[in-house]
Motif scaffolding. Structure first.
Motif, PDB file in Angstrom:
ATOM      1  N   LYS A   7     -11.963 -49.442 -38.409  1.00 17.26           N
ATOM      2  CA  LYS A   7     -11.158 -50.483 -39.036  1.00 17.26           C
ATOM      3  C   LYS A   7     -11.154 -51.679 -38.094  1.00 17.26           C
ATOM      4  CE  LYS A   7      -7.780 -47.184 -40.409  1.00 17.26           C
ATOM      5  NZ  LYS A   7      -6.380 -46.883 -40.394  1.00 17.26           N
ATOM      6  N   THR A   8     -11.435 -52.849 -38.615  1.00 20.08           N
ATOM      7  CA  THR A   8     -11.349 -54.033 -37.764  1.00 20.08           C
ATOM      8  C   THR A   8      -9.947 -54.615 -37.792  1.00 20.08           C
ATOM      9  OG1 THR A   8     -12.170 -55.371 -39.589  1.00 20.08           O
ATOM     10  CG2 THR A   8     -13.781 -54.636 -37.958  1.00 20.08           C
ATOM     11  N   ASP A   9      -9.256 -54.435 -38.883  1.00 15.14           N
ATOM     12  CA  ASP A   9      -7.875 -54.906 -38.997  1.00 15.14           C
ATOM     13  C   ASP A   9      -7.036 -53.796 -39.584  1.00 15.14           C
ATOM     14  OD1 ASP A   9      -7.153 -57.316 -37.957  1.00 15.14           O
ATOM     15  OD2 ASP A   9      -7.912 -58.479 -39.634  1.00 15.14           O
ATOM     16  N   SER A  54     -12.369 -54.550 -30.451  1.00 19.92           N
ATOM     17  CA  SER A  54     -13.206 -55.679 -30.044  1.00 19.92           C
ATOM     18  C   SER A  54     -14.159 -55.242 -28.942  1.00 19.92           C
ATOM     19  CB  SER A  54     -12.329 -56.837 -29.564  1.00 19.92           C
ATOM     20  OG  SER A  54     -11.611 -56.461 -28.407  1.00 19.92           O
ATOM     21  N   ASP A  55     -15.176 -56.016 -28.730  1.00 23.39           N
ATOM     22  CA  ASP A  55     -16.157 -55.733 -27.669  1.00 23.39           C
ATOM     23  C   ASP A  55     -16.731 -54.332 -27.794  1.00 23.39           C
ATOM     24  OD1 ASP A  55     -15.648 -58.257 -26.541  1.00 23.39           O
ATOM     25  OD2 ASP A  55     -13.989 -57.450 -25.370  1.00 23.39           O
ATOM     26  N   PHE A 108      -7.356 -47.686 -27.173  1.00 25.88           N
ATOM     27  CA  PHE A 108      -7.342 -49.082 -26.754  1.00 25.88           C
ATOM     28  C   PHE A 108      -6.528 -49.894 -27.753  1.00 25.88           C
ATOM     29  CE2 PHE A 108     -11.054 -46.891 -25.293  1.00 25.88           C
ATOM     30  CZ  PHE A 108     -11.068 -47.193 -23.944  1.00 25.88           C
ATOM     31  N   TRP A 109      -5.580 -50.651 -27.245  1.00 26.15           N
ATOM     32  CA  TRP A 109      -4.667 -51.423 -28.080  1.00 26.15           C
ATOM     33  C   TRP A 109      -4.726 -52.901 -27.729  1.00 26.15           C
ATOM     34  CZ3 TRP A 109       0.367 -48.138 -27.184  1.00 26.15           C
ATOM     35  CH2 TRP A 109       0.255 -46.918 -27.825  1.00 26.15           C
ATOM     36  N   ARG A 110      -4.286 -53.712 -28.664  1.00 28.67           N
ATOM     37  CA  ARG A 110      -4.177 -55.158 -28.456  1.00 28.67           C
ATOM     38  C   ARG A 110      -2.949 -55.650 -29.205  1.00 28.67           C
ATOM     39  NH1 ARG A 110      -7.849 -59.471 -27.394  1.00 28.67           N
ATOM     40  NH2 ARG A 110      -9.403 -57.870 -27.111  1.00 28.67           N
ATOM     41  N   VAL A 111      -2.212 -56.566 -28.594  1.00 33.85           N
ATOM     42  CA  VAL A 111      -1.074 -57.187 -29.269  1.00 33.85           C
ATOM     43  C   VAL A 111      -1.563 -58.501 -29.867  1.00 33.85           C
ATOM     44  CG1 VAL A 111       1.210 -58.229 -28.976  1.00 33.85           C
ATOM     45  CG2 VAL A 111       0.636 -56.110 -27.769  1.00 33.85           C
ATOM     46  N   ILE A 112      -1.321 -58.666 -31.153  1.00 37.83           N
ATOM     47  CA  ILE A 112      -1.691 -59.884 -31.879  1.00 37.83           C
ATOM     48  C   ILE A 112      -0.422 -60.713 -32.033  1.00 37.83           C
ATOM     49  CG2 ILE A 112      -2.684 -60.807 -34.013  1.00 37.83           C
ATOM     50  CD1 ILE A 112      -4.595 -58.976 -32.402  1.00 37.83           C
ATOM     51  N   ARG A 113      -0.520 -61.986 -31.673  1.00 43.57           N
ATOM     52  CA  ARG A 113       0.628 -62.888 -31.758  1.00 43.57           C
ATOM     53  C   ARG A 113       0.597 -63.651 -33.074  1.00 43.57           C
ATOM     54  NH1 ARG A 113       2.954 -64.109 -26.948  1.00 43.57           N
ATOM     55  NH2 ARG A 113       2.005 -63.138 -25.138  1.00 43.57           N
ATOM     56  N   GLY A 114       1.737 -63.705 -33.723  1.00 36.46           N
ATOM     57  CA  GLY A 114       1.865 -64.519 -34.927  1.00 36.46           C
ATOM     58  C   GLY A 114       2.049 -65.978 -34.540  1.00 36.46           C
ATOM     59  N   PRO A 115       1.998 -66.879 -35.503  1.00 38.03           N
ATOM     60  CA  PRO A 115       2.113 -68.311 -35.213  1.00 38.03           C
ATOM     61  C   PRO A 115       3.451 -68.704 -34.591  1.00 38.03           C
ATOM     62  CG  PRO A 115       2.052 -67.907 -37.585  1.00 38.03           C
ATOM     63  CD  PRO A 115       1.813 -66.598 -36.905  1.00 38.03           C
ATOM     64  N   SER A 116       4.478 -67.895 -34.801  1.00 36.15           N
ATOM     65  CA  SER A 116       5.782 -68.244 -34.228  1.00 36.15           C
ATOM     66  C   SER A 116       5.937 -67.754 -32.783  1.00 36.15           C
ATOM     67  CB  SER A 116       6.911 -67.664 -35.086  1.00 36.15           C
ATOM     68  OG  SER A 116       6.860 -66.250 -35.066  1.00 36.15           O
TER      69      SER A 116
END
Length: 89
Positions: free
Chosen positions: A4-6, A23-24, A76-84
């Protein structure tokens, strides 16, 4: 294996979303098993836990009495930031 990419969020706090990081070309998971009797370890393998299961069975066959193992799984995890929640530097 399809990645899954998203994928679905693992955890969300406001506009911060924790997701699996693929990613990567990162694997979804990396597995390694250690014999608790002699501390010998399998090689780490990406995405296929079964390889470590076979290693444990073969290790017991070659070393009678070695019957307890510890599986280590890295994800492996990543935090995605929203626009706020822009990144601060």
């Amino acid at each position: 294996m399809t990645r899954k990419t998203d994928g679905d969020p693992i955890h969300r706090v406001g506009s911060l979303v924790l997701r699996t990081d693929t990613s990567d070309d990162k694997p979804e998971a990396r597995f390694m098993v250690e014999c608790e009797d002699c501390n010998e370890t399998s090689d780490p393998v990406d995405d296929v836990q079964r390889i470590t299961e076979v290693w444990a069975v073969n290790h017991t066959a070659d070393n009678p009495g070695h019957e307890q193992y510890q599986l280590t799984t890295h994800r492996f995890w990543r935090v995605i930031r929203g626009p706020s929640r822009p990144r601060r530097r």
